[in-house]
Design a protein around this motif. Structure first.
Motif, short mmCIF file in Angstrom:
data_model
loop_
_atom_site.label_atom_id
_atom_site.label_comp_id
_atom_site.label_asym_id
_atom_site.label_seq_id
_atom_site.Cartn_x
_atom_site.Cartn_y
_atom_site.Cartn_z
N LEU A 51 29.40 9.02 68.21
CA LEU A 51 30.52 8.68 69.10
C LEU A 51 29.91 9.88 70.43
O LEU A 51 29.29 10.78 70.23
N VAL A 52 29.98 9.20 71.46
CA VAL A 52 29.48 9.88 72.70
C VAL A 52 30.62 9.89 73.85
O VAL A 52 31.21 8.88 74.09
N GLY A 56 29.82 15.49 75.02
CA GLY A 56 28.76 15.76 74.15
C GLY A 56 28.87 14.65 73.08
O GLY A 56 29.38 13.50 73.35
N ARG A 57 27.86 14.64 72.10
CA ARG A 57 27.69 13.61 71.26
C ARG A 57 27.95 13.98 69.73
O ARG A 57 27.77 15.15 69.25
N TYR A 58 28.62 13.09 68.77
CA TYR A 58 29.05 13.37 67.61
C TYR A 58 27.94 12.55 66.69
O TYR A 58 28.06 11.34 66.59
N SER A 59 27.24 13.13 65.66
CA SER A 59 27.12 12.32 64.51
C SER A 59 28.07 11.88 63.52
O SER A 59 29.24 12.48 63.89
N TYR A 60 27.97 10.97 62.78
CA TYR A 60 29.05 10.46 61.79
C TYR A 60 29.60 11.88 60.89
O TYR A 60 30.82 11.94 60.66
N ALA A 61 28.48 12.73 60.44
CA ALA A 61 29.06 13.86 59.68
C ALA A 61 29.54 14.93 60.66
O ALA A 61 30.78 15.28 60.13
N GLU A 62 29.52 14.99 61.94
CA GLU A 62 30.17 15.90 62.77
C GLU A 62 31.59 15.16 63.20
O GLU A 62 32.61 16.06 63.25
N LEU A 63 31.46 14.10 63.37
CA LEU A 63 33.00 13.49 63.72
C LEU A 63 33.71 13.52 62.40
O LEU A 63 35.09 13.77 62.72
N ASP A 64 33.33 13.17 61.40
CA ASP A 64 34.29 13.59 60.22
C ASP A 64 34.59 14.99 60.09
O ASP A 64 35.65 15.04 59.66
N ALA A 93 36.26 11.73 73.37
CA ALA A 93 36.15 11.96 71.96
C ALA A 93 37.29 12.72 71.33
O ALA A 93 37.84 12.42 70.30
N ASP A 94 37.94 13.67 72.22
CA ASP A 94 39.13 14.36 71.59
C ASP A 94 40.26 13.36 71.27
O ASP A 94 41.10 13.56 70.33
N LEU A 95 40.35 12.36 72.06
CA LEU A 95 41.37 11.26 71.81
C LEU A 95 41.16 10.48 70.54
O LEU A 95 42.07 10.12 69.63
#
Length: 127
Positions: A51-52, A56-64, A93-95
């Motif tokens: 997610l971008v 910022g940017r999120y990896s799948y682990a960070e998003l999880d 990203a917050d949404l």
């Protein structure tokens, strides 16, 4: 159409004015619910970009991890499976994190168009 699996539920759907599904089609090689959408990418590539947004940017682990934290926050606010969560915001990203967290705990997401007039939003909230 694929295999049909019984819908398991501990939620009293009628209590919330909903009709309980009796069966749902099995999605081949895919998430069975929105709450499960991160499972496969987490197994296949937890460090891949998921997610971008402008912040910022999120990896799948960070998003999880962010979705887990938001899920715990919702539960700490007293939100339970079947409760409705209304949101009216610009895309961010917050949404997405809030949406996935609501699905993870079994809440009902009520997305409202942010350009609706306040009176229209109030109508949706009361409904």
């Amino acid at each position: 159409m694929g295999e049909i699996v019984q819908q398991e539920s501990n939620t009293n759907f009628e209590r919330f004015g909903l009709r309980a599904p009796t069966v749902r089609p099995k999605v081949p090689f895919g998430a069975q619910t929105v709450a499960d959408v991160l499972e496969q990418p987490l197994r296949d590539g937890p460090n891949r970009e998921a997610l971008v947004d402008r912040n910022g940017r999120y990896s799948y682990a960070e998003l999880d991890a962010a979705v887990n934290a938001a899920s715990h926050a919702l539960v700490n606010f007293g939100i339970c499976a079947g409760d409705r969560i209304a949101a009216s915001s610009f895309n961010s990203a917050d949404l997405i994190i809030a949406f996935l967290a609501s699905q993870r705990i079994g809440a009902v997401w009520v997305g409202m168009n942010r350009v609706l007039a306040p009176r229209g939003k109030l109508y949706l909230l009361r409904d």
